[in-house]
Design a protein around this motif. Structure first.
Motif, PDB file in Angstrom:
ATOM      1  N   SER A 148       0.857  -1.182  -0.037  1.00 22.24           N
ATOM      2  CA  SER A 148      -0.008   0.025  -0.061  1.00 22.24           C
ATOM      3  C   SER A 148       0.756   1.281   0.125  1.00 22.24           C
ATOM      4  O   SER A 148       1.675   1.391   0.912  1.00 22.24           O
ATOM      5  CB  SER A 148      -0.856   0.034   1.293  1.00 22.24           C
ATOM      6  N   TYR A 149       0.559   2.087  -1.023  1.00 23.87           N
ATOM      7  CA  TYR A 149       1.240   3.407  -1.155  1.00 23.87           C
ATOM      8  C   TYR A 149       0.611   4.577  -0.849  1.00 23.87           C
ATOM      9  O   TYR A 149       0.991   5.705  -0.627  1.00 23.87           O
ATOM     10  CB  TYR A 149       2.101   3.506  -2.419  1.00 23.87           C
ATOM     11  N   VAL A 150      -0.791   4.187  -0.942  1.00 26.43           N
ATOM     12  CA  VAL A 150      -1.920   5.609  -0.539  1.00 26.43           C
ATOM     13  C   VAL A 150      -2.370   5.179   0.588  1.00 26.43           C
ATOM     14  O   VAL A 150      -2.875   4.298   1.040  1.00 26.43           O
ATOM     15  CB  VAL A 150      -2.944   5.474  -1.962  1.00 26.43           C
ATOM     16  N   GLU A 151      -2.547   6.348   1.443  1.00 22.11           N
ATOM     17  CA  GLU A 151      -3.040   6.552   2.721  1.00 22.11           C
ATOM     18  C   GLU A 151      -4.225   7.420   2.816  1.00 22.11           C
ATOM     19  O   GLU A 151      -4.247   8.619   2.225  1.00 22.11           O
ATOM     20  CB  GLU A 151      -2.159   7.256   3.614  1.00 22.11           C
ATOM     21  N   ALA A 152      -5.237   6.783   2.708  1.00 23.05           N
ATOM     22  CA  ALA A 152      -6.670   7.443   2.337  1.00 23.05           C
ATOM     23  C   ALA A 152      -6.779   8.759   3.170  1.00 23.05           C
ATOM     24  O   ALA A 152      -6.692   8.977   4.437  1.00 23.05           O
ATOM     25  CB  ALA A 152      -7.727   6.424   2.754  1.00 23.05           C
ATOM     26  N   GLY A 153      -7.418   9.988   2.553  1.00 26.63           N
ATOM     27  CA  GLY A 153      -7.489  11.198   3.011  1.00 26.63           C
ATOM     28  C   GLY A 153      -6.395  12.003   3.388  1.00 26.63           C
ATOM     29  O   GLY A 153      -6.339  12.982   3.843  1.00 26.63           O
ATOM     30  N   LYS A 154      -4.912  11.390   3.145  1.00 23.95           N
ATOM     31  CA  LYS A 154      -4.030  12.087   3.328  1.00 23.95           C
ATOM     32  C   LYS A 154      -3.097  12.282   2.172  1.00 23.95           C
ATOM     33  O   LYS A 154      -2.942  11.492   1.191  1.00 23.95           O
ATOM     34  CB  LYS A 154      -3.159  11.373   4.325  1.00 23.95           C
ATOM     35  N   ALA A 155      -2.280  13.423   2.116  1.00 25.14           N
ATOM     36  CA  ALA A 155      -1.122  13.871   1.107  1.00 25.14           C
ATOM     37  C   ALA A 155      -0.104  12.804   1.325  1.00 25.14           C
ATOM     38  O   ALA A 155       0.106  12.482   2.190  1.00 25.14           O
ATOM     39  CB  ALA A 155      -0.883  15.027   1.009  1.00 25.14           C
ATOM     40  N   TYR A 156       0.622  12.554   0.076  1.00 23.66           N
ATOM     41  CA  TYR A 156       1.691  11.513   0.091  1.00 23.66           C
ATOM     42  C   TYR A 156       3.084  12.620   0.762  1.00 23.66           C
ATOM     43  O   TYR A 156       3.286  13.748   0.572  1.00 23.66           O
ATOM     44  CB  TYR A 156       2.126  11.398  -1.223  1.00 23.66           C
ATOM     45  N   ASP A 157       3.733  11.795   1.948  1.00 24.52           N
ATOM     46  CA  ASP A 157       4.768  12.424   2.618  1.00 24.52           C
ATOM     47  C   ASP A 157       6.026  11.316   2.347  1.00 24.52           C
ATOM     48  O   ASP A 157       5.783  10.260   3.210  1.00 24.52           O
ATOM     49  CB  ASP A 157       4.385  12.557   3.964  1.00 24.52           C
ATOM     50  N   ARG A 158       6.836  11.535   1.682  1.00 20.60           N
ATOM     51  CA  ARG A 158       8.049  10.768   1.550  1.00 20.60           C
ATOM     52  C   ARG A 158       8.890  10.775   2.671  1.00 20.60           C
ATOM     53  O   ARG A 158       9.373  11.755   3.282  1.00 20.60           O
ATOM     54  CB  ARG A 158       9.068  11.099   0.316  1.00 20.60           C
ATOM     55  N   ASP A 159       9.409   9.651   3.157  1.00 17.07           N
ATOM     56  CA  ASP A 159      10.317   9.307   4.157  1.00 17.07           C
ATOM     57  C   ASP A 159      11.651   9.488   3.831  1.00 17.07           C
ATOM     58  O   ASP A 159      12.123   8.915   2.902  1.00 17.07           O
ATOM     59  CB  ASP A 159      10.113   7.783   4.796  1.00 17.07           C
ATOM     60  N   MET A 160      12.414  10.626   4.238  1.00 14.89           N
ATOM     61  CA  MET A 160      13.726  10.884   3.593  1.00 14.89           C
ATOM     62  C   MET A 160      14.752  10.648   4.639  1.00 14.89           C
ATOM     63  O   MET A 160      15.986  11.105   4.801  1.00 14.89           O
ATOM     64  CB  MET A 160      13.803  12.601   3.347  1.00 14.89           C
ATOM     65  N   ARG A 161      14.300   9.760   5.512  1.00 14.98           N
ATOM     66  CA  ARG A 161      15.304   9.304   6.672  1.00 14.98           C
ATOM     67  C   ARG A 161      16.327   8.075   6.014  1.00 14.98           C
ATOM     68  O   ARG A 161      15.680   7.074   5.684  1.00 14.98           O
ATOM     69  CB  ARG A 161      14.867   8.672   7.784  1.00 14.98           C
ATOM     70  N   TYR A 162      17.427   8.337   5.828  1.00 17.74           N
ATOM     71  CA  TYR A 162      18.332   7.370   4.964  1.00 17.74           C
ATOM     72  C   TYR A 162      19.486   6.975   5.969  1.00 17.74           C
ATOM     73  O   TYR A 162      19.838   7.614   6.743  1.00 17.74           O
ATOM     74  CB  TYR A 162      18.761   7.797   3.690  1.00 17.74           C
ATOM     75  N   ILE A 163      20.378   5.868   5.546  1.00 18.61           N
ATOM     76  CA  ILE A 163      21.460   5.517   6.212  1.00 18.61           C
ATOM     77  C   ILE A 163      22.722   6.867   6.035  1.00 18.61           C
ATOM     78  O   ILE A 163      22.878   6.825   4.655  1.00 18.61           O
ATOM     79  CB  ILE A 163      22.109   4.274   5.560  1.00 18.61           C
ATOM     80  N   PRO A 164      23.039   7.448   6.868  1.00 14.71           N
ATOM     81  CA  PRO A 164      23.825   8.867   6.578  1.00 14.71           C
ATOM     82  C   PRO A 164      25.268   8.692   6.381  1.00 14.71           C
ATOM     83  O   PRO A 164      25.859   9.506   6.008  1.00 14.71           O
ATOM     84  CB  PRO A 164      23.614   9.393   7.942  1.00 14.71           C
ATOM     85  N   ASP A 165      25.707   7.428   6.279  1.00 10.37           N
ATOM     86  CA  ASP A 165      27.249   7.205   6.064  1.00 10.37           C
ATOM     87  C   ASP A 165      27.611   7.574   4.590  1.00 10.37           C
ATOM     88  O   ASP A 165      26.924   7.915   3.839  1.00 10.37           O
ATOM     89  CB  ASP A 165      27.471   5.603   6.031  1.00 10.37           C
ATOM     90  N   ARG A 166      28.888   8.311   4.614  1.00  8.55           N
ATOM     91  CA  ARG A 166      29.533   8.644   3.396  1.00  8.55           C
ATOM     92  C   ARG A 166      30.907   7.836   3.127  1.00  8.55           C
ATOM     93  O   ARG A 166      31.439   7.557   4.065  1.00  8.55           O
ATOM     94  CB  ARG A 166      29.801  10.141   3.608  1.00  8.55           C
ATOM     95  N   ILE A 167      31.154   7.873   1.717  1.00 10.14           N
ATOM     96  CA  ILE A 167      32.546   7.354   1.395  1.00 10.14           C
ATOM     97  C   ILE A 167      33.177   8.609   0.988  1.00 10.14           C
ATOM     98  O   ILE A 167      32.928   9.358   0.110  1.00 10.14           O
ATOM     99  CB  ILE A 167      32.372   6.422   0.376  1.00 10.14           C
ATOM    100  N   THR A 168      34.258   8.797   1.773  1.00  9.19           N
ATOM    101  CA  THR A 168      35.107  10.192   1.687  1.00  9.19           C
ATOM    102  C   THR A 168      36.399   9.861   1.438  1.00  9.19           C
ATOM    103  O   THR A 168      37.140   8.948   1.786  1.00  9.19           O
ATOM    104  CB  THR A 168      35.063  11.061   2.814  1.00  9.19           C
ATOM    105  N   ALA A 169      37.253  10.949   0.734  1.00  6.91           N
ATOM    106  CA  ALA A 169      38.529  10.931   0.246  1.00  6.91           C
ATOM    107  C   ALA A 169      39.531  11.502   1.281  1.00  6.91           C
ATOM    108  O   ALA A 169      40.725  11.306   1.213  1.00  6.91           O
ATOM    109  CB  ALA A 169      38.782  11.290  -0.984  1.00  6.91           C
TER     110      ALA A 169
END
Length: 333
Positions: free
Chosen positions: A9-30
């Motif tokens: 299910s991607y649709v929540e009845a009566g609500k606007a879509y809100d993308r979860d932007m919480r990601y694994i924050p690790d970075r690969i750096t030089a």
């Protein structure tokens, strides 16, 4: 290839879509002294600021897992190619469909990624976080020695491919983050993300008529702005391709095939907006862009996986993709 997926299910009845932007924050750096192999996210004892885990740049160590069907993953495939990192960071490509658990490697022999040996990308997440609580998303960078996920932070992945892996770029790699336009580019990219990249999803996953109507107006207001902006300039920031173009392209490439019908973004098609359509074809015909696009995988992903929007899971035969190869005339700009 899997032909069915578990209903999600991607649709929540009566609500606007809100993308979860919480990601694994690790970075690969030089940067020496900042990179380390493994580190838990901790807070600075004095300031309380989060210290993001960093991993070292090492050719051959990491595998980019990116499904060609997914627009967010598509970005990383394009940037990897533009910068010439194909021999530095390997690429794993899950199939276009997935269930509620994970993307799967059903395009590979025996249904397993040939480097990681996994059937599901979920296995790489669980190798690092046994009880990972959120969605198993692409793109994801996996540490090959440990077969554990490093990060799935899609905007940071392409940013770091440019800034942190510079030593390994091909000599004629484009400058995707030019200093002279970077401030304006950040503003443009923010609007492209909120109003277009994510805007089509707000339309498609709207839970009410009111939230859909508002999303629709926002999307086409932004597309009209882009149409005007691209009328007298070849690319978003002028006469050279930047990260901003990569980010917009992956949505435009899916617009007529998926978003126009499946997500109800149907005021008009991309092919009916002369500047945007010419711009999209120009990029499609640029090495690194068009070969990353698989329209059949794209359609299969959306029309099969989003079974709450398309319960029959029937995949449309059209539109005809041959128009993408027609002359664009944008070089005159």
């Amino acid at each position: 290839m899997a032909t069915e997926v578990t209903k999600a299910s991607y649709v929540e009845a009566g609500k606007a879509y809100d993308r979860d932007m919480r990601y694994i924050p690790d970075r690969i750096t030089a940067e020496p002294g900042r990179s380390r192999d493994r580190l838990d996210v901790t807070a600075d004892a004095e300031t309380g600021a989060l210290q993001v885990p960093t991993w070292p740049v090492e050719p051959g160590r990491y595998r980019l897992v990116a499904a060609r069907a997914c627009p967010w993953a598509n970005r990383s495939i394009i940037v990897r190619s533009l910068l010439g990192l194909e021999d530095v960071i390997s690429l794993g490509t899950p199939g276009p469909t997935h269930d509620q658990r994970s993307w799967t490697f059903d395009l590979d022999p025996d249904g397993r990624d040939p480097v990681l040996g996994y059937e599901r990308l979920q296995e790489a997440y669980f190798a690092r976080f046994p009880e990972y609580p959120r969605g198993i998303t692409v793109p994801a960078v996996v540490d090959v020695p440990t077969k554990a996920v490093v990060t799935n932070d899609f905007p940071q992945i392409t940013h770091d491919l440019f800034f942190e892996w510079r030593e390994f770029h091909r000599p004629d790699a484009p400058n995707l983050w030019p200093e002279e336009v970077r401030e304006e580019m950040e503003v443009v990219m923010k609007r492209v993300f909120t109003e277009v990249n994510n805007g089509v999803y707000r339309c498609g996953f709207a839970g009410s008529q009111e939230t859909y109507d508002a999303a629709y107006e926002r999307l086409f207001t932004a597309l009209d702005w882009l149409e005007e902006r691209l009328t007298d300039r070849r690319y978003l920031m002028g006469d050279a391709i930047t990260e901003a173009d990569v980010r917009l392209f992956t949505t435009l490439a899916r617009f007529d095939a998926v978003y126009h019908g499946h997500f109800k973004c149907n005021r008009n098609k991309l092919i009916e907006m002369p500047a945007l359509w010419g711009y999209a074809r120009d990029l499609f015909q640029t090495p690194g862009f068009g070969e990353s696009i698989d329209f059949e995988q794209i359609k299969r992903h959306y029309y099969v996986v989003h079974s709450d929007i398309n319960p029959t899971q029937i995949v449309p035969l059209g539109p005809d993709p041959s128009g993408w190869a027609t002359p664009h005339g944008r070089d005159a700009l």
